[in-house]
Design a protein around this motif. Structure first.
Motif, mmCIF file in Angstrom:
data_model
loop_
_atom_site.group_PDB
_atom_site.id
_atom_site.type_symbol
_atom_site.label_atom_id
_atom_site.label_comp_id
_atom_site.label_asym_id
_atom_site.label_seq_id
_atom_site.Cartn_x
_atom_site.Cartn_y
_atom_site.Cartn_z
ATOM 1 N N GLY A 331 42.626 31.551 36.213
ATOM 2 C CA GLY A 331 43.329 30.844 36.447
ATOM 3 C C GLY A 331 44.692 31.162 37.484
ATOM 4 N N TYR A 332 44.736 32.526 37.234
ATOM 5 C CA TYR A 332 45.933 33.092 38.064
ATOM 6 C C TYR A 332 45.276 33.573 39.572
ATOM 7 C CZ TYR A 332 48.310 33.862 33.639
ATOM 8 O OH TYR A 332 49.099 33.464 32.500
ATOM 9 N N GLN A 333 46.627 33.688 40.343
ATOM 10 C CA GLN A 333 46.189 34.152 41.730
ATOM 11 C C GLN A 333 47.091 35.271 42.108
ATOM 12 O OE1 GLN A 333 47.182 30.881 44.272
ATOM 13 N NE2 GLN A 333 45.009 29.855 44.031
ATOM 14 N N LEU A 334 46.549 36.214 42.668
ATOM 15 C CA LEU A 334 47.066 37.479 43.224
ATOM 16 C C LEU A 334 47.260 37.248 44.724
ATOM 17 C CD1 LEU A 334 48.376 40.427 42.532
ATOM 18 C CD2 LEU A 334 46.311 41.247 42.776
ATOM 19 N N ARG A 335 48.379 37.137 45.223
ATOM 20 C CA ARG A 335 48.387 37.212 46.786
ATOM 21 C C ARG A 335 49.027 38.234 47.402
ATOM 22 N NH1 ARG A 335 47.656 31.680 49.128
ATOM 23 N NH2 ARG A 335 47.149 29.974 47.433
ATOM 24 N N ARG A 336 49.030 38.470 48.721
ATOM 25 C CA ARG A 336 49.706 39.240 49.303
ATOM 26 C C ARG A 336 50.234 38.736 50.588
ATOM 27 N NH1 ARG A 336 47.418 44.151 52.950
ATOM 28 N NH2 ARG A 336 48.046 42.468 54.544
ATOM 29 N N PHE A 337 51.310 38.756 51.079
ATOM 30 C CA PHE A 337 52.034 38.387 52.207
ATOM 31 C C PHE A 337 53.193 39.289 52.565
ATOM 32 C CE2 PHE A 337 55.849 35.785 53.907
ATOM 33 C CZ PHE A 337 55.021 35.390 54.899
ATOM 34 N N ARG A 338 53.010 39.538 53.850
ATOM 35 C CA ARG A 338 53.987 40.454 54.613
ATOM 36 C C ARG A 338 54.419 41.847 53.804
ATOM 37 N NH1 ARG A 338 58.148 36.514 57.894
ATOM 38 N NH2 ARG A 338 56.459 35.649 59.079
ATOM 39 N N ASN A 339 53.342 42.227 53.333
ATOM 40 C CA ASN A 339 53.414 43.674 52.897
ATOM 41 C C ASN A 339 53.883 43.425 51.232
ATOM 42 O OD1 ASN A 339 52.621 46.452 52.706
ATOM 43 N ND2 ASN A 339 55.215 46.691 52.830
ATOM 44 N N ARG A 340 53.642 42.654 50.642
ATOM 45 C CA ARG A 340 54.099 42.229 49.225
ATOM 46 C C ARG A 340 53.159 41.550 48.475
ATOM 47 N NH1 ARG A 340 60.386 40.413 48.837
ATOM 48 N NH2 ARG A 340 61.244 42.171 49.744
ATOM 49 N N LEU A 341 52.859 42.026 47.276
ATOM 50 C CA LEU A 341 52.078 41.203 46.238
ATOM 51 C C LEU A 341 52.862 40.529 45.554
ATOM 52 C CD1 LEU A 341 49.561 44.076 44.906
ATOM 53 C CD2 LEU A 341 48.983 42.306 46.503
ATOM 54 N N TYR A 342 52.151 39.280 45.278
ATOM 55 C CA TYR A 342 52.569 38.155 44.453
ATOM 56 C C TYR A 342 51.787 37.834 43.476
ATOM 57 C CZ TYR A 342 56.258 37.641 48.180
ATOM 58 O OH TYR A 342 57.259 37.949 49.080
ATOM 59 N N LEU A 343 52.272 37.546 42.059
ATOM 60 C CA LEU A 343 51.461 37.124 41.104
ATOM 61 C C LEU A 343 51.532 35.619 40.760
ATOM 62 C CD1 LEU A 343 49.132 37.383 39.021
ATOM 63 C CD2 LEU A 343 50.848 38.220 37.365
ATOM 64 N N LEU A 344 50.703 34.599 40.999
ATOM 65 C CA LEU A 344 51.083 33.149 40.760
ATOM 66 C C LEU A 344 50.366 32.645 39.461
ATOM 67 C CD1 LEU A 344 51.769 33.573 43.736
ATOM 68 C CD2 LEU A 344 50.940 31.080 44.028
ATOM 69 N N LYS A 345 51.103 32.032 38.677
ATOM 70 C CA LYS A 345 50.709 31.570 37.353
ATOM 71 C C LYS A 345 49.840 30.368 37.786
ATOM 72 C CE LYS A 345 54.390 33.584 34.637
ATOM 73 N NZ LYS A 345 55.661 33.260 33.476
ATOM 74 N N PRO A 346 48.901 30.012 36.554
ATOM 75 C CA PRO A 346 47.813 28.769 36.656
ATOM 76 C C PRO A 346 48.746 27.567 37.155
ATOM 77 C CG PRO A 346 47.495 29.991 34.927
ATOM 78 C CD PRO A 346 48.752 30.626 35.178
ATOM 79 N N CYS A 347 48.151 26.704 38.059
ATOM 80 C CA CYS A 347 48.664 25.267 38.278
ATOM 81 C C CYS A 347 49.698 25.273 39.216
ATOM 82 C CB CYS A 347 48.814 24.567 36.957
ATOM 83 S SG CYS A 347 47.428 24.360 35.861
ATOM 84 N N LYS A 348 50.316 26.364 39.565
ATOM 85 C CA LYS A 348 51.562 26.410 40.348
ATOM 86 C C LYS A 348 51.279 25.722 41.808
ATOM 87 C CE LYS A 348 55.429 29.010 41.871
ATOM 88 N NZ LYS A 348 56.188 30.327 41.725
ATOM 89 N N ASP A 349 50.088 26.355 42.407
ATOM 90 C CA ASP A 349 49.695 25.746 43.723
ATOM 91 C C ASP A 349 49.448 24.399 43.751
ATOM 92 O OD1 ASP A 349 48.451 28.362 45.598
ATOM 93 O OD2 ASP A 349 50.589 27.834 45.322
ATOM 94 N N ASP A 350 48.795 23.780 42.715
ATOM 95 C CA ASP A 350 48.466 22.362 42.759
ATOM 96 C C ASP A 350 49.604 21.406 42.339
ATOM 97 O OD1 ASP A 350 46.029 23.418 42.903
ATOM 98 O OD2 ASP A 350 45.485 23.428 40.489
ATOM 99 N N LEU A 351 50.946 21.827 42.271
ATOM 100 C CA LEU A 351 51.668 20.704 41.960
ATOM 101 C C LEU A 351 52.037 19.881 42.935
ATOM 102 C CD1 LEU A 351 54.081 20.027 40.144
ATOM 103 C CD2 LEU A 351 55.678 21.780 41.238
ATOM 104 N N SER A 352 52.332 20.421 44.167
ATOM 105 C CA SER A 352 52.846 19.553 45.322
ATOM 106 C C SER A 352 51.429 18.800 45.582
ATOM 107 C CB SER A 352 53.419 20.172 46.469
ATOM 108 O OG SER A 352 52.625 21.052 46.899
ATOM 109 N N GLN A 353 50.322 19.410 45.606
ATOM 110 C CA GLN A 353 49.228 18.506 45.960
ATOM 111 C C GLN A 353 48.746 17.356 45.307
ATOM 112 O OE1 GLN A 353 45.855 21.338 46.281
ATOM 113 N NE2 GLN A 353 47.129 22.688 47.506
ATOM 114 N N ALA A 354 49.193 17.513 43.965
ATOM 115 C CA ALA A 354 48.980 16.412 42.937
ATOM 116 C C ALA A 354 49.973 15.137 42.963
ATOM 117 C CB ALA A 354 48.710 16.858 41.572
ATOM 118 N N GLN A 355 51.297 15.928 43.404
ATOM 119 C CA GLN A 355 52.312 14.763 43.074
ATOM 120 C C GLN A 355 53.112 14.408 44.512
ATOM 121 O OE1 GLN A 355 54.365 17.130 40.126
ATOM 122 N NE2 GLN A 355 53.549 15.857 38.609
ATOM 123 N N THR A 356 52.728 15.091 45.545
ATOM 124 C CA THR A 356 53.745 15.006 46.579
ATOM 125 C C THR A 356 53.506 13.737 47.338
ATOM 126 O OG1 THR A 356 53.344 17.454 47.493
ATOM 127 C CG2 THR A 356 54.015 15.857 49.059
#
Length: 498
Positions: A331-356
């Motif tokens: 349920g977590y996501q490990l992402r890389r953007f411009r030489n940085r690693l980011y850890l995203l918790k579950p459901c964070k990416d679905d927020l705007s898609q579900a409610q925008t």
């Protein structure tokens, strides 16, 4: 074993806590712990805190301290629903608590929590996860829950993890005490064997239930318990103690690894808790793994398996510079953007898609004319967080007379209304001394990761005629015509994401 088990808890005060909890399955181990804890509560009443005693005193009609009951013990029984006898076990636990409450004149609250399990999956793992989730949800700040694990459980756990290829942290076994939810978990019987608990239970004539599934060799732990451990103890009678020492040694090693990971994190971690990939790759491979394991664990991501570690290093960290890889796990996501690693918790990416779409069609609206007279704080709620606007003005430094570091303050009109929205594309904002800028360009220049851009709230002002202006992008950029002048009252804006 000496007879010290019956005085163990009474001689060693429990850690300070607000509310005492106990996990009760109804089996031998937890029934022994219940008996010991009830006696502990009675004998340590005076040590349980003046605040709790006063609370109990107020609940007594007589108000006499001689008639006070000790602070309530809360007991949790998990009803897994896997056995045809599960209902009887729950009733047995409730009856036990009632009997102890009457015998020792203490308040005991027994809670039965039913959990649903997928019988097609790993039942052992699901049941364990469900139990701990119930415990975690129940504990409030500074609460303490006791569990009846003993040295046989510890030895079995270590061997199970060894067969699964665990590292030093996993092979450290079950800790005597650790955080759980908002409280703490304590295993006060971890240094005692099941045989010692059984002797105590027979001496005290305790009543417990036997789970018929404990005899099934289909489960890994039962196979160890009935087939492997007896042979080990027959050849090496001190198996439990030896494995306990191994666990402690590995626990020390795991603690050193955590200390090293924290030192490395100081060099690699950025202000937003992302990791600099370049600094990370300057470490040796083993230190990279140690650091990432510690960082991901802090963020809540489940432990990775060997195959997943290879994906992280090859497809995420070592991906080409302009790539934006994403690794999903638990349920977590490990992402890389411009030489940085980011850890995203579950459901964070679905927020705007579900409610925008709902926000676009019916955005949260706040009419300025309806604001309470003299209001000092506004809370503008948007799914995913809230804007907090505090009324204030710049204060000069009392010693030097110079202005303190100035926050940007918004000047809101007395008419029209405010709206909160997410991005739709094409938005522009006029910045102080920078002119009109396209929001997309600002986000790119600020190196804000793409997955965060859709979650940034936009604050719009609409006049009575329907003309609208973008006046703030989160708390990052502000419309120049809405910024308060020096010394003037204004609204300090703070975006607080969920």
């Amino acid at each position: 074993m000496s007879s010290s088990l019956d005085t163990h808890l009474m001689l060693a005060p429990l850690p300070q806590h607000h509310q005492l909890w106990l996990a009760l399955s109804g089996g031998l181990d937890s029934v022994v712990l219940l008996d010991l804890v009830v006696r502990y509560c009675q004998s340590h009443y005076q040590a349980l805190g003046e605040t709790q005693r006063q609370r109990q005193a107020q609940s007594q009609a007589s108000g006499s301290s001689s008639n006070l009951k000790v602070p309530a013990l809360k007991v949790i029984h998990i009803h897994h629903g896997l056995s045809p006898n599960a209902d009887q076990w729950a009733l047995h636990c409730q009856q036990l608590c009632q009997d102890y409450q009457q015998r020792f004149d203490i308040e005991i609250e027994c809670q039965v929590h039913r959990v649903l399990l997928d019988k097609s999956g790993n039942i052992e793992a699901q049941a364990r996860q469900a139990r701990y989730q119930v415990f975690s949800d129940a504990l409030q700040q500074d609460d303490l829950i006791l569990m009846a694990h003993h040295s046989d459980d510890q030895a079995e756990t270590l061997l199970l993890r060894l067969m699964r290829g665990a590292g030093s942290q996993g092979l450290a076994g079950m800790p005597q005490q650790r955080p759980l939810g908002k409280g703490q978990l304590l295993r006060p019987l971890l240094n005692y064997s099941r045989q010692q608990l059984e002797v105590y239970a027979n001496q005290q004539q305790l009543r417990w239930v036997e789970d018929e599934s404990n005899a099934s060799l289909e489960f890994e732990r039962n196979y160890l318990r009935h087939q492997v451990m007896p042979l080990l103890k027959q050849r090496w009678p001190s198996t439990n103690r030896a494995l306990s020492r191994v666990g402690q040694n590995l626990s020390d090693s795991a603690e050193l690894n955590r200390d090293l990971a924290e030192l490395d994190l100081e060099k690699v971690r950025q202000g937003d808790n992302s990791l600099c990939c370049q600094a990370l790759t300057e470490l040796t491979q083993i230190r990279q793994t140690n650091l990432l394991r510690h960082w991901l664990q802090q963020g809540g991501m489940p432990e990775l398996e060997q195959k997943q570690w290879q994906i992280v290093f090859v497809e995420v960290i070592a991906a080409r510079e302009d790539a934006e890889p994403c690794f999903d796990w638990g349920g977590y996501q490990l992402r890389r953007f411009r030489n940085r690693l980011y850890l995203l918790k579950p459901c964070k990416d679905d927020l705007s898609q579900a409610q925008t779409s709902k926000i676009f069609n019916n955005p949260p609206t706040y009419h300025l004319a309806d604001l309470p007279l003299g209001a000092e704080k506004l809370r503008l709620i948007l799914p995913g967080g809230e804007f907090v606007l505090c009324s204030m003005k710049y204060q000069p430094d009392q010693e030097t007379g110079s202005a303190c570091k100035k926050p940007v303050l918004l000047s809101l009109p007395n008419e029209g209304y405010l709206e909160l929205r997410y991005r739709q594309g094409g938005e522009k904002i006029c910045l102080l001394k920078r002119g009109t800028k396209v929001l997309k360009k600002l986000l790119q220049e600020a190196d804000i990761p793409p997955w965060q851009r859709q979650h940034l709230p936009l604050l719009w002002w609409c006049n009575p005629a329907g003309k609208e202006r973008l006046i703030a992008v989160a708390d990052l950029w502000f419309e120049q015509d809405f910024i308060s002048s020096d010394g003037a009252q204004g609204w300090r804006l703070n975006w607080q994401p969920d």
